[in-house]
Write an enzyme that holds these catalytic residues in place. Structure first.
Site, short mmCIF file in Angstrom:
data_model
loop_
_atom_site.label_atom_id
_atom_site.label_comp_id
_atom_site.label_asym_id
_atom_site.label_seq_id
_atom_site.Cartn_x
_atom_site.Cartn_y
_atom_site.Cartn_z
N SER A 1 -2.84 -3.90 -0.12
CA SER A 1 -4.21 -4.34 0.13
C SER A 1 -4.50 -5.69 -0.56
O SER A 1 -3.83 -6.68 -0.27
CB SER A 1 -5.18 -3.24 -0.31
N THR A 2 -5.44 -5.73 -1.50
CA THR A 2 -5.68 -6.97 -2.25
C THR A 2 -4.42 -7.41 -2.98
O THR A 2 -4.15 -8.61 -3.10
CB THR A 2 -6.83 -6.76 -3.26
N HIS B 1 -5.26 3.37 5.47
CA HIS B 1 -5.10 2.28 4.50
C HIS B 1 -4.35 2.74 3.26
O HIS B 1 -3.48 2.04 2.75
CB HIS B 1 -6.48 1.74 4.11
N TRP C 1 -7.82 -3.21 -4.55
CA TRP C 1 -9.19 -3.19 -5.09
C TRP C 1 -9.76 -1.80 -4.90
O TRP C 1 -9.56 -1.20 -3.83
CB TRP C 1 -10.02 -4.22 -4.33
N ALA D 1 -0.47 -2.72 4.08
CA ALA D 1 -1.90 -2.66 4.43
C ALA D 1 -2.66 -3.81 3.76
O ALA D 1 -3.73 -3.61 3.18
CB ALA D 1 -2.49 -1.30 4.03
N ASP E 1 -5.78 1.90 10.12
CA ASP E 1 -6.34 1.38 8.87
C ASP E 1 -7.80 1.02 9.11
O ASP E 1 -8.11 0.11 9.89
CB ASP E 1 -5.54 0.15 8.44
#
Length: 274
Positions: free
Chosen positions: A95-96, A254, A29, A120, A225
């Protein structure tokens, strides 16, 4: 542009380069498939077929008002893998995108997948709850939404120039080009998708999804992160997975697939070949 149309009439843009075993990349994101440039070029050069899509509402995909939740994200990924008839695929999510990969495998099964990597990533659960006391307070994500609504251009600039890549650390050497590329990708997408996506990535509980997955999964996470804090994510996900391996990166931020691309790519390649 190459696109697929989902069952709820959303056009999803994707890149599909090369031949060989497919590696499918799911972005974070509020970015796009462009965030995987360093990985796609590397693995294309190593003889793999590389595929990445822009999540609904992000990048070049349709800026719809609805469907910005993990069920739709996973279903869109499933539609892409079916459209391309992918087999023995490696799924990599940042991430997302890590949540998207986990939910896709749990919701749609592993018949098309060989391995997965989450980098991450947001699982198991980002927000603080009674059962997840190490999570971040809901007010943190409420503030994210407020900043997206008030002035997302400024917010995206600050995220990229600060915590995302660790550029706010005393010894950091910020890259203006990297910051501008993050901002560019974010501003390509739709404000509604990004606003709703904050709830999707922060409040979705992936605990049961992780338990269902049996393919080998590499969990890669930096211990510095500042976006998805290490202690409440990577180690917990690795423990919940049936066949998970945790790899911790000391001092990495991150956005380590960009800032530390050479190291991340080498470790990805070693895992894929193992």
């Amino acid at each position: 542009m190459p696109t697929i149309r989902t069952k709820d009439n959303v056009e999803i843009f994707y890149k599909d380069w090369g031949s060989g075993q497919p590696i499918v990349f799911s972005h974070g994101w509020p970015l796009s498939s462009d965030d995987w440039d360093a990985q796609m070029l590397f693995f294309l050069d190593h003889g793999y077929r590389v595929i990445a899509h822009d999540r609904r509402g992000h990048g070049r995909s349709t800026q719809v008002a609805e469907g910005h939740d993990m069920d739709h994200y996973a279903d869109d990924l499933a539609a892409l893998t079916a459209h391309l008839d992918l087999k023995n695929a490696i799924h990599v999510g940042h991430s997302t995108g890590g949540g998207e990969v986990v939910h896709y495998l749990a919701r749609h099964g592993e018949s098309r997948a060989a391995k997965a990597v989450i980098i991450a990533a947001v699982p198991p659960l980002m927000v603080r709850t009674a059962s997840n006391p190490g999570g971040l307070p809901k007010e943190v994500f409420d503030d994210f939404q407020k900043q997206v609504a008030d002035n997302r251009s400024q917010f995206y600039r600050e995220v990229a120039a600060g915590p995302f890549y660790g550029y706010n650390r005393p010894d950091a050497k910020p890259s203006e080009a990297v910051i501008q590329n993050w901002w560019r990708q974010g501003m390509m997408g739709g404000a509604k998708a990004h606003y709703d996506g904050i709830v999707a990535f922060s409040q979705t509980d992936f605990t049961e999804d992780l338990k269902k997955i049996s393919v080998p999964v590499l969990v890669m996470h930096g211990d510095d992160d500042q976006i998805v804090p290490y202690a409440d994510s990577g180690p917990l996900s690795a423990k919940l997975l049936k066949n998970g391996t945790l790899k911790t990166y000391k001092g990495f931020p991150h956005g380590m697939p960009t800032t530390q691309a050479a190291i991340i790519n080498a470790d990805l390649l070693a895992f894929i070949r193992s």
